[in-house]
Design a protein around this motif. Sequence first.
Motif, PDB file in Angstrom:
ATOM      1  N   PHE A   1       7.183 -10.404  -8.826  1.00 18.20           N
ATOM      2  CA  PHE A   1       8.393 -11.028  -8.271  1.00 18.20           C
ATOM      3  C   PHE A   1       9.614 -10.148  -8.503  1.00 18.20           C
ATOM      4  O   PHE A   1      10.367  -9.848  -7.579  1.00 18.20           O
ATOM      5  N   TRP A   2       9.830  -9.724  -9.767  1.00 16.84           N
ATOM      6  CA  TRP A   2      10.978  -8.857 -10.051  1.00 16.84           C
ATOM      7  C   TRP A   2      10.838  -7.517  -9.337  1.00 16.84           C
ATOM      8  O   TRP A   2      11.833  -6.901  -8.970  1.00 16.84           O
ATOM      9  N   GLY A   3       9.602  -7.059  -9.131  1.00 11.19           N
ATOM     10  CA  GLY A   3       9.395  -5.830  -8.373  1.00 11.19           C
ATOM     11  C   GLY A   3       9.887  -5.957  -6.942  1.00 11.19           C
ATOM     12  O   GLY A   3      10.564  -5.065  -6.416  1.00 11.19           O
ATOM     13  N   ALA A   4       9.573  -7.077  -6.301  1.00  8.83           N
ATOM     14  CA  ALA A   4      10.029  -7.306  -4.921  1.00  8.83           C
ATOM     15  C   ALA A   4      11.549  -7.434  -4.867  1.00  8.83           C
ATOM     16  O   ALA A   4      12.209  -6.856  -3.990  1.00  8.83           O
TER      17      ALA A   4
ATOM     18  N   VAL B   1       0.845  -1.205   0.000  1.00 10.63           N
ATOM     19  CA  VAL B   1       0.000   0.000   0.000  1.00 10.63           C
ATOM     20  C   VAL B   1       0.879   1.255   0.000  1.00 10.63           C
ATOM     21  O   VAL B   1       0.654   2.183  -0.782  1.00 10.63           O
ATOM     22  N   ILE B   2       1.885   1.281   0.842  1.00 11.64           N
ATOM     23  CA  ILE B   2       2.794   2.435   0.903  1.00 11.64           C
ATOM     24  C   ILE B   2       3.480   2.642  -0.442  1.00 11.64           C
ATOM     25  O   ILE B   2       3.551   3.762  -0.964  1.00 11.64           O
ATOM     26  N   ALA B   3       3.997   1.558  -1.020  1.00 14.66           N
ATOM     27  CA  ALA B   3       4.726   1.656  -2.286  1.00 14.66           C
ATOM     28  C   ALA B   3       3.819   2.115  -3.422  1.00 14.66           C
ATOM     29  O   ALA B   3       4.185   3.003  -4.202  1.00 14.66           O
ATOM     30  N   VAL B   4       2.635   1.531  -3.530  1.00 12.41           N
ATOM     31  CA  VAL B   4       1.709   1.897  -4.602  1.00 12.41           C
ATOM     32  C   VAL B   4       1.290   3.358  -4.477  1.00 12.41           C
ATOM     33  O   VAL B   4       1.281   4.102  -5.463  1.00 12.41           O
ATOM     34  N   LEU B   5       0.970   3.777  -3.264  1.00  2.00           N
ATOM     35  CA  LEU B   5       0.567   5.175  -3.067  1.00  2.00           C
ATOM     36  C   LEU B   5       1.681   6.146  -3.446  1.00  2.00           C
ATOM     37  O   LEU B   5       1.410   7.239  -3.937  1.00  2.00           O
ATOM     38  N   SER B   6       2.938   5.749  -3.218  1.00  2.00           N
ATOM     39  CA  SER B   6       4.048   6.638  -3.571  1.00  2.00           C
ATOM     40  C   SER B   6       4.095   6.881  -5.080  1.00  2.00           C
ATOM     41  O   SER B   6       4.462   7.962  -5.522  1.00  2.00           O
ATOM     42  N   HIS B   7       3.735   5.878  -5.857  1.00  2.42           N
ATOM     43  CA  HIS B   7       3.719   6.067  -7.319  1.00  2.42           C
ATOM     44  C   HIS B   7       2.620   7.035  -7.727  1.00  2.42           C
ATOM     45  O   HIS B   7       2.826   7.888  -8.576  1.00  2.42           O
TER      46      HIS B   7
ATOM     47  N   ILE C   1       3.765  -3.392 -10.168  1.00  3.41           N
ATOM     48  CA  ILE C   1       3.344  -4.626  -9.519  1.00  3.41           C
ATOM     49  C   ILE C   1       2.639  -5.570 -10.497  1.00  3.41           C
ATOM     50  O   ILE C   1       2.772  -6.787 -10.400  1.00  3.41           O
ATOM     51  N   LEU C   2       1.902  -5.028 -11.457  1.00  2.50           N
ATOM     52  CA  LEU C   2       1.197  -5.877 -12.412  1.00  2.50           C
ATOM     53  C   LEU C   2       2.100  -6.334 -13.556  1.00  2.50           C
ATOM     54  O   LEU C   2       1.773  -7.289 -14.254  1.00  2.50           O
ATOM     55  N   VAL C   3       3.222  -5.664 -13.757  1.00  5.42           N
ATOM     56  CA  VAL C   3       4.160  -6.066 -14.806  1.00  5.42           C
ATOM     57  C   VAL C   3       4.864  -7.351 -14.387  1.00  5.42           C
ATOM     58  O   VAL C   3       4.895  -8.334 -15.132  1.00  5.42           O
ATOM     59  N   ASN C   4       5.437  -7.352 -13.187  1.00  9.62           N
ATOM     60  CA  ASN C   4       6.087  -8.544 -12.652  1.00  9.62           C
ATOM     61  C   ASN C   4       6.274  -8.360 -11.149  1.00  9.62           C
ATOM     62  O   ASN C   4       7.255  -7.741 -10.716  1.00  9.62           O
TER      63      ASN C   4
END
Length: 121
Positions: free
Chosen positions: A76-79, A55-61, A71-74
């Motif tokens: 796993f690679w995002g993490a 939630v914190i990361a998405v809101l920052s974008h 997050i929807l692209v990949n």
Amino acid sequence: MGFKRFWPIYLRAHQRAGTRALHYLATAVGISGAVAALATGFFWLFLLGIAMGYVIAVLSHWTIEGNQPLILVNPFWGAVSDIRMCYLALTGQLEAEALRQGVVLEVRGDKQGDVAPAVRD
């Protein structure tokens, strides 16, 4: 998409210093949830930490970077990229790595371009 292709895309999506700072916080929250779950045996703390971190990361974008999270692209690679970005920032190597990838990062609120000039060996 492999990590080698994903990594520069990830760096471009995290050019602003505020976005990166909130991602560092999000990563710490996620790791804290995992540690708390292991320490207490309450698995839900792990899920809570991961959810709060995302939630914190998405809101920052949406609020700082003005782009869509990857997050929807990949996921796993995002993490993996979040952890790598944190490590490189903690060890003072992030800016140099970004430049190697052709990305100029905003430093402490100063707005720079998004593509580094060609670097010659």
